[in-house]
Scaffold this active site. Structure first.
Site, PDB file in Angstrom:
ATOM      1  N   LYS A 296       0.829  -1.205   0.000  1.00 56.18           N
ATOM      2  CA  LYS A 296       0.000   0.000   0.000  1.00 56.18           C
ATOM      3  C   LYS A 296       0.864   1.255   0.000  1.00 56.18           C
ATOM      4  CE  LYS A 296      -3.950  -2.060   2.438  1.00 56.18           C
ATOM      5  NZ  LYS A 296      -4.606  -2.251   3.744  1.00 56.18           N
TER       6      LYS A 296
ATOM      7  N   ASP B 167     -11.588   2.635   3.862  1.00 59.61           N
ATOM      8  CA  ASP B 167     -11.976   1.227   3.778  1.00 59.61           C
ATOM      9  C   ASP B 167     -13.486   1.065   3.645  1.00 59.61           C
ATOM     10  OD1 ASP B 167     -10.088  -0.759   3.552  1.00 59.61           O
ATOM     11  OD2 ASP B 167      -9.645  -0.869   5.688  1.00 59.61           O
TER      12      ASP B 167
ATOM     13  N   GLN C 147      -5.152  -1.442   9.576  1.00 61.69           N
ATOM     14  CA  GLN C 147      -5.007  -2.782   8.998  1.00 61.69           C
ATOM     15  C   GLN C 147      -5.611  -3.838   9.912  1.00 61.69           C
ATOM     16  OE1 GLN C 147      -3.685  -3.556   5.898  1.00 61.69           O
ATOM     17  NE2 GLN C 147      -4.403  -5.609   6.342  1.00 61.69           N
TER      18      GLN C 147
END
Length: 300
Positions: free
Chosen positions: A54, A121, A98
């Protein structure tokens, strides 16, 4: 019939090119650089690899990357304090924590502490509600990637019969909402669905996101249907040597490809789109935060 392969790796590269173009224009015309903050708690090997990827791709498209790596025993209070700091940082437009988190941390509490406008997200309860009611939201990356590929392949999805196999909050449910938003007739199927093969057989679009290796065989697939395989499962591969494994999807690729009109492979299908859509969401969040027009083609 031999299915057309939907190349997610190539499509993701195209999305990243679009993102880079928008980032360059934001810098040149508005003196703004989108910023993505990723928070990693602990040393899970798979999560570390994902976070590195990422960060690398964020920088490659010209955005600012902020990585926060915390010890596995970090307290909930300290993690929430960091998120609060990022919520209030004008240089940070997207925040991603995460998952999975260590067991002593409440994932729902942590996710819902992120500013919904920075929740790239798309997991915050506010974004879930906005998506479910057809309002502007941050959309989960994997379903957004699936929708982009379907739109690219079909153009209009209006009136198509779609079956989503899997009812997770991360993929199945938001995928169904996105397909409804594009005027599909949508069925969410799962392990308790009666006559599952027959339900799948009627679909023009099948999105498999159930987490079971090769669960969906080719004889479940309607001739000419489009199959989006979200599954990433590692299984034993003795043909490659003792102890070796290989990746497969939730769909049995060879048999499904013999009847489908189009299909995503595993690997190289949906997977690469997830990070590409994370970058797209960060640009979208940046534009919204600054009252600018949203990037065309990068949102639902």
């Amino acid at each position: 019939m031999s299915a057309q392969i939907i190349d997610g790796k190539a499509f993701a590269a195209t999305v990243r090119e679009k993102v880079a173009g928008h980032v360059a224009r934001l810098k040149e015309e508005n003196d703004i650089t989108p910023g993505l903050a990723v928070v990693l708690v602990g040393e899970d090997p798979a999560s570390q690899v994902y976070v590195r990827s990422k960060g690398k791709q964020t920088v490659e498209v010209g955005m600012n990357s902020y990585e926060h790596k915390l010890d596995v025993d970090t307290s909930e209070a300290d993690l929430l304090a960091l998120i609060d700091k990022l919520n209030n940082d004008p240089e940070v437009h997207g925040i991603l924590v995460q998952l999975p988190l260590p067991g002593h941390l409440n994932e729902d509490l942590v996710i819902n502490s992120i500013d919904p406008a920075k929740d790239v997200d798309g997991f915050h309860i506010s974004n879930v509600g906005l998506l479910g009611t057809g309002q502007k939201s941050m959309v989960p990356c994997t379903p957004l990637g699936c929708l982009m590929m379907l739109r690219d392949h079909h153009g209009s999805l209006s009136g198509m019969d779609a079956v989503v196999i899997g009812r997770s909050n991360i993929v199945g449910k938001p995928m169904a909402q996105l397909l409804l938003g594009d005027s599909c007739t949508v069925t969410i199927a799962h392990s308790r669905t009666k006559d599952l093969p027959e339900v799948v057989k009627r679909a023009d679009i099948v999105v498999a996101a159930v987490g079971r290796p090769e669960m969906v065989p080719g004889d479940w697939i309607k001739e000419g249907a489009t199959v989006i395989d979200v599954g990433i499962n590692r299984i034993d591969a003795p043909e490659k040597g003792e102890g070796k494994t290989r990746l497969v999807g939730d769909v049995h690729f060879e048999s499904a490809a013999a009847v489908a009109g189009a299909i995503t492979p595993v690997p190289g299908g949906v997977g690469p789109m997830t990070i590409a859509c994370l970058l797209a969401n960060t640009v979208t969040a940046c534009c919204r935060a600054n009252g600018l027009a949203e990037p065309e083609g990068l949102t639902a």
